[in-house]
Design an enzyme around this catalytic site. Structure first.
Site, short mmCIF file in Angstrom:
data_model
loop_
_atom_site.label_atom_id
_atom_site.label_comp_id
_atom_site.label_asym_id
_atom_site.label_seq_id
_atom_site.Cartn_x
_atom_site.Cartn_y
_atom_site.Cartn_z
N LYS A 477 0.83 -1.21 0.00
CA LYS A 477 0.00 0.00 0.00
C LYS A 477 0.87 1.26 0.00
O LYS A 477 2.05 1.18 0.32
CB LYS A 477 -0.91 -0.02 1.22
CG LYS A 477 -0.15 -0.04 2.53
CD LYS A 477 -1.06 -0.40 3.69
CE LYS A 477 -0.27 -0.34 4.99
NZ LYS A 477 -0.95 -1.02 6.08
N TYR A 703 16.65 31.97 3.43
CA TYR A 703 15.46 32.73 3.83
C TYR A 703 15.53 33.09 5.32
O TYR A 703 15.91 32.25 6.14
CB TYR A 703 14.19 31.89 3.63
CG TYR A 703 13.75 31.77 2.20
CD1 TYR A 703 13.48 32.89 1.43
CD2 TYR A 703 13.55 30.50 1.64
CE1 TYR A 703 13.05 32.76 0.12
CE2 TYR A 703 13.12 30.35 0.33
CZ TYR A 703 12.88 31.48 -0.43
OH TYR A 703 12.45 31.37 -1.71
C1 LIG Z 1 -0.27 -1.80 6.87
C2 LIG Z 1 -0.88 -3.00 7.39
C3 LIG Z 1 -0.09 -4.11 7.76
C4 LIG Z 1 1.42 -4.10 7.75
O1 LIG Z 1 1.90 -3.50 8.92
P1 LIG Z 1 3.47 -3.37 9.21
O2 LIG Z 1 3.57 -2.86 10.60
O3 LIG Z 1 4.00 -2.39 8.22
O4 LIG Z 1 4.04 -4.70 9.02
C5 LIG Z 1 -0.74 -5.27 8.12
N1 LIG Z 1 -2.08 -5.33 8.17
C6 LIG Z 1 -2.87 -4.27 7.85
C7 LIG Z 1 -4.34 -4.40 7.94
C8 LIG Z 1 -2.29 -3.08 7.46
O5 LIG Z 1 -3.07 -2.04 7.16
#
Ligand SMILES: *Cc1c(COP(=O)(O)O)cnc(C)c1O
Length: 808
Positions: A477, A703
Site C-alpha cells: 500500500k 530565507y
Molecule cells: C499496513 C498493514 C499491515 C502491515 O503493517 P506493518 O507494521 O508495516 O508490518 C498489516 N495489516 C494491515 C491491515 C495493514 O493495514
C-alpha cells in the site's frame, strides 16, 4: 558433456536407481522460471524455507526439461530422467565439484567479510592481458551461486577467480569442495555480529576452511590470522605496519611498495581506506604471480569502480530500461536475461548488446550460444554493437548491428523505442551509459535508490521465522511504503508470495496494468470503486454490514459467483471491522448467498511493537481466535486466518495462523535494534552538490537569514527541499546529510526545492554525492530526529523524486 547415468548417479549420490544409459548435459539450472531451461538442462529442484521447486516440475517438463534431480517423490511422464537424492543442494555441489576436477589450471578463491567482489573484479581487470579468465558473475558467492559460477569453466580458460561467502557455521567446506582453490585470498574479517557468528575467531576459522587444500594463502599479516591459519598453504602476506612479504607505506595518494628489497611507487586511483586495502591485496597477488612492477605501476591507476548493479529505470515513451552497462561476459548475460524476463512490463523485449569479451569460447561458438540464449528467452529484437557481434549474430531474427556506440547514437532513431522493456548490456569500453542517458526519462538529480536484493533478503528473513506452510501477504500500500509499486510487486511475484495488499482500488489497478497476476486485497475499498475492482479482479476487505450489502448488490448486478472477499474483525483497534453485535446479521447475509465467498478472516493488532502492551496483544489474538472460530462454524467455511503484521511476526510468531501480513520489515525497518541488525537497508535517498559558496564571518544564508556565519564558511547547496518530503523542522542545525561519509549540518531554513549545508569542516566539492538517508544513516535514526516513525518518513518522500531499482 555426455555422461553415463551410472556415473552421474554416483556423483549425485542417488537413493534410487535410474533407467537410462547416457545423457547429455549442456547446462544446469535451479530457477524454474528461467526461460533457458531445455532438453539438455539438468534441473536441481531446491527446497527453501518457503519455496519448493518440486512444485514446478510439471511446468518445467512442459517447457522441455527432461533431467531432474529431486529429493521427494514426483510424478512425471516416463521419458523424464529422475535422479532422486537426499539433498538437492548437496547434489548440485557434488556435481559441480566433480566437474571442476577436470581442470588443472590455477584457481583463486576469495573470501572475507568485505571487498570480495571488488578484489575479484579488480584482479580480473589487472590480469586480463595475461590469462583467459573465468570468474564468478556479479557477486555470486553463496551455496547456490558458487556452483552456478564454477560450472561455467571450459577448456579455453587458464585462470579462475571465484568468491565464496558464508553466513553461518559449517558452510565453507562445501564451497571449498566446489571451488578447489589453489590460491587463497582472505580480504578482511569484519565484526562478528554482521554474519551469524558469535566471535571473530569462530568466523575466521570457518572462512579459512576455504584454503585448507590451497598451495598458498594471501592475506594481511595479522596475529589473528597467524594464530588460526591452516598448516598446509604457504602464507604470503602484506602489511602497512610490520614486516611482511610485501610492505606498503601510504603517503596521501601515493602507495610505496616494498618487495624483495626493491621499492617502487604506485599512484592510487581511490583513496578511501577500504579501497586502499583492496589495492594492497591486488598488488600482493600480482607480485606473487610474478607480474612485472612496470605493469603494476601503469595498471593500478587505471582501475575502475566496480559496478555490479542491474538497474531498472523509467525510459522515454513508457519504456522500461534495464541498465547493465558495465559488464559483458556470457555468464552475466544469462543473469541479465532472467532479470529482464522477471521485470518485463511488455511483451516486446529488446536487447542492446555489445561484443562479449572473455568467454573462453571462440567467437563462432560464443555467438552461436549467445544467439541460442536470446532465442530461448524470446527476445523480440536485438541490437548488436561492435565488430564481432555484428558479423557473428546475423542469423537471428530482428537483428540490427552497428560498428560502435557513436554510430548507433547517430544513425538510430531513439524515439522509436516505445512500450518495450529494453536491456542495455555492454562492456565498459563501449560506454553504453551514453545510450542509457539518452533513453532515460529526465528528472532532477535527486533519486531514491531501491535495493531489490535487500528486499529479497528481508522477505527471506521473515520467512525464516515462519512455518513453510504459512502464507505471506505483502503490504504494498501507499506506493510500497513510498518505495515503488509494480517494480517491487514483480519481485514479490517472482518470490511467489500469496497475496499483495493495497490501500485503494486504483493502486491495485496500476499493478494489474503492469501485469501483476497475484491475488490483491484492497484494504479500504470505497463503494464507488467496487465495479472497477471487479473488472480488475481485486478482492475487497469487508469491514461492516453497510459495505457488505453494497458489495452484494453490485455482485448481483455483475452476476458474480463466489467472488473472494476478506472479513475484517475489530478486536480492539477500533478502526474498521465487525464486532460480535454484527454477527447475527453477517451470518444471515453470507449464509444465503453464493455471490461471494469468504476467502479469509483477519484482524489487525494495535500494539504488536510494544512489549509493555503484550497483555493487550494476547487479548486481541484470543478474541480473534474465538470469534473467527465461531464464524467458521456457523458458516461452515474454511477461510485463511491471519492477524500478524511485521512486529507481530517478530514477537508473536506462535500466532502466525494460516497467513501473515508483512509490511515495514520488507522495506528494511524493524521495530527494535536487534531486528534492524538482521535486515538490510532498502532505500537510499541521494542527491548532489549543485554549488559551493564561500561565506565570510557575519554573512547569512537562506530565507530569514537564519544561519549566521561565525567563521569563514563553505556552504553547499543541494537540490532537495520540503516539497521532496524533507521536514522543514530538520533545518537550522537540527539535521544533517552525509557527504563522502561525513556529516554536514543543515545551514539555515530548508527551502521548497533546495537546502544548504555547512561543509567548512569536511571534504566536499561541487558535483559530489549527498546522502539524506541510507545504509550509513538509517531511516529509523532520521525518524527520531523528525520526531515521528519510520513509516511516515518513508511514505512522505515525494513522487517527483525518481525511484531507481537495482540488483547486485
Ligand atoms: C499496513 C498493514 C499491515 C502491515 O503493517 P506493518 O507494521 O508495516 O508490518 C498489516 N495489516 C494491515 C491491515 C495493514 O493495514
Amino acid at each position: 558433456m555426455k555422461i553415463e547415468t551410472t556415473v552421474l548417479a554416483n556423483v549425485l549420490q542417488v537413493v534410487d536407481t535410474v533407467a537410462t544409459d547416457e545423457i547429455s548435459v549442456l547446462d544446469i539450472s535451479v530457477d524454474s522460471r528461467s526461460l533457458r531451461n531445455n532438453a539438455h538442462t539438468l534441473f536441481f529442484a531446491l527446497k527453501g524455507n518457503n519455496h519448493n521447486a518440486h512444485d514446478y516440475l510439471n511446468d518445467l517438463y512442459q517447457n522441455g526439461v527432461r533431467y531432474f534431480v529431486v529429493s521427494q517423490d514426483v510424478l512425471l511422464p516416463a521419458d523424464a530422467v529422475i535422479f532422486k537424492v537426499k539433498n538437492t543442494l548437496r547434489a548440485l555441489q557434488n556435481f559441480v565439484a566433480f566437474y571442476r576436477k577436470n581442470y588443472h589450471f590455477p584457481v583463486i578463491g576469495i573470501t572475507g567479510s568485505n571487498g570480495k567482489t571488488i578484489v575479484k573484479e579488480w584482479l580480473n581487470q589487472l590480469l586480463l592481458p595475461f590469462y583467459n579468465i573465468i570468474k564468478s558473475p556479479k557477486s555470486y558467492n553463496s551455496q547456490v551461486g558458487v556452483p552456478l559460477s564454477v560450472i561455467a569453466i571450459n577448456d579455453q580458460h587458464n585462470l579462475g577467480i571465484f568468491e565464496a561467502g558464508i553466513s553461518q557455521p559449517n558452510e565453507m567446506e562445501f564451497l571449498e569442495a566446489v571451488i578447489q582453490p589453489t590460491i587463497g585470498i582472505l580480504t578482511n574479517i569484519g565484526p562478528a555480529h554482521n554474519e551469524g557468528f558469535s566471535s571473530k575467531e569462530e568466523k575466521l576459522q570457518e572462512k579459512i576452511k576455504l584454503f585448507k587444500n590451497a598451495d598458498v594463502l594471501i592475506s594481511e599479516q595479522t596475529h589473528l590470522i597467524a594464530a588460526n591459519k591452516p598448516q598446509n598453504p604457504k602464507w604470503f602476506t602484506w602489511s602497512f605496519i610490520k614486516e611482511a612479504d610485501v610492505f606498503f607505506e601510504r603517503n596521501d595518494t601515493v602507495l610505496s611498495v616494498q618487495f624483495e628489497k626493491e621499492i617502487f611507487q604506485v599512484n592510487l586511483p581511490f583513496t578511501d581506506l577500504a579501497s586502499v586495502e583492496n589495492i594492497a591485496t591486488c598488488i600482493t597477488v600480482l607480485l606473487f604471480l610474478k607480474v612485472d612492477k612496470t605493469y603494476i605501476i601503469q595498471a593500478i591507476p587505471k582501475l575502475q569502480t566496480v559496478q555490479m548493479r542491474l538497474q531498472v529505470k523509467k525510459g522515454i515513451n513508457d519504456c522500461l530500461l534495464i541498465d547493465d552497462s558495465y559488464s559483458s561476459d556470457y555468464q552475466s548475460l544469462k543473469i541479465a536475461l532472467d532479470f529482464l524476463e522477471q521485470q518485463k512490463m511488455y511483451q516486446q523485449k529488446t536487447v542492446v548488446l555489445s561484443d562479449i569479451f572473455q568467454s573462453g569460447f571462440t567467437p563462432e561458438v560464443l555467438y552461436q550460444k549467445v544467439g541460442q540464449l536470446l532465442t530461448q528467452n524470446h527476445v523480440t529484437r536485438v541490437i548488436g554493437i561492435g565488430n564481432q557481434i555484428g558479423s557473428h549474430l546475423k542469423n537471428i531474427s530482428q537483428f540490427q548491428s552497428y560498428p560502435n556506440t557513436e554510430t548507433f547514437l547517430n544513425d538510430f532513431n531513439l524515439k522509436a523505442f516505445r512500450n518495450e522493456t529494453v536491456l542495455i548490456k555492454g562492456a565498459r569500453s563501449f560506454q553504453f551509459e551514453k545510450i542509457v542517458s539518452e533513453l532515460e526519462e529526465k528528472t532532477h538529480e535527486t533519486v531514491l535508490e531501491i535495493n531489490l536484493d535487500a528486499i529479497s533478503h528481508n522477505l527471506n528473513f521473515y520467512k525464516s521465522k515462519l512455518q513453510p506452510t504459512t502464507k505471506i501477504m505483502v503490504m504494498v500500500k501507499a506506493f510500497g511504503y513510498g518505495n515503488g509499486s509494480y517494480e517491487i510487486a514483480k519481485l514479490l511475484a517472482h518470490h511467489q508470495v500469496a497475496y499483495l495488499g493495497v490501500a485503494f482500488a486504483d493502486e491495485g489497478v496500476e499493478l494489474r496494468k503492469a501485469g501483476i497476476k497475484l491475488p490483491i486485497i484492497v484494504m479500504n475499498p470505497e463503494n464507488s470503486a467496487f465495479a472497477t475492482m471487479i473488472a480488475y479482479n481485486l478482492e475487497p476487505e469487508i469491514y461492516n454490514l453497510h459495505e457488505l450489502k453494497a458489495f452484494l448488490q453490485i455482485a448481483e448486478n455483475f452476476n458474480l459467483f463466489q467472488y473472494p472477499v476478506h472479513l475484517k474483525l475489530n478486536t480492539g483497534m477500533n478502526r474498521l471491522g465487525f464486532t460480535q453485535k454484527d454477527f447475527p446479521a453477517l451470518i444471515e447475509l453470507l449464509k444465503n448467498t453464493n455471490l461471494v465467498q469468504v476467502a479469509s478472516i483477519f484482524s489487525h493488532l494495535a500494539t504488536s511493537d510494544m512489549p509493555e502492551e503484550k497483555q493487550f496483544t494476547l487479548q486481541q489474538i484470543e478474541r480473534f481466535q474465538k470469534e473467527s472460530t465461531y464464524l467458521k462454524e456457523e458458516l461452515q467455511i474454511h477461510p485463511i486466518l491471519h492477524i500478524l503484521n511485521t512486529s507481530g511476526i517478530y514477537h508473536f510468531g506462535a500466532y502466525q495462523m494460516d497467513m501473515v501480513r508483512l509490511g515495514i520489515g520488507l522495506y528494511g525497518v524493524g521495530n527494535e535494534a536487534k531486528e534492524d541488525a538482521q535486515l538490510q537497508n532498502v532505500a537510499t535517498l541521494k542527491t548532489v552538490i549543485l554549488q559551493i559558496n564561500e561565506v565570510d564571518v557575519n554573512e547569512t544564508v537562506g530565507y530569514g537569514r537564519r544561519f549566521i556565519a561565525n567563521r569563514k564558511s563553505r556552504i553547499a547547496t543541494i537540490p532537495i527541499g520540503y516539497a521532496d518530503g524533507i521536514r522543514r523542522s530538520y533545518g537550522n542545525g537540527n539535521g544533517f546529510v552525509l557527504i563522502n561519509h561525513q556529516k554536514a549540518p543543515i545551514a539555515g531554513t530548508i527551502c521548497m526545492d533546495m537546502l544548504m549545508v555547512d561543509v567548512t569542516d569536511i571534504n566536499a566539492n561541487e558535483g559530489d554525492e549527498v546522502v539524506v538517508f541510507g545504509n550509513d544513516l538509517r531511516i529509523t535514526e532520521l525518524a527520531k530526529i523528525w520526531n515521528t516513525i519510520p513509516y511516515e518518513v518513508m511514505t512522505s518522500i515525494s513522487h517527483r523524486v525518481k525511484r531507481i531499482f537495482y540488483k547486485e
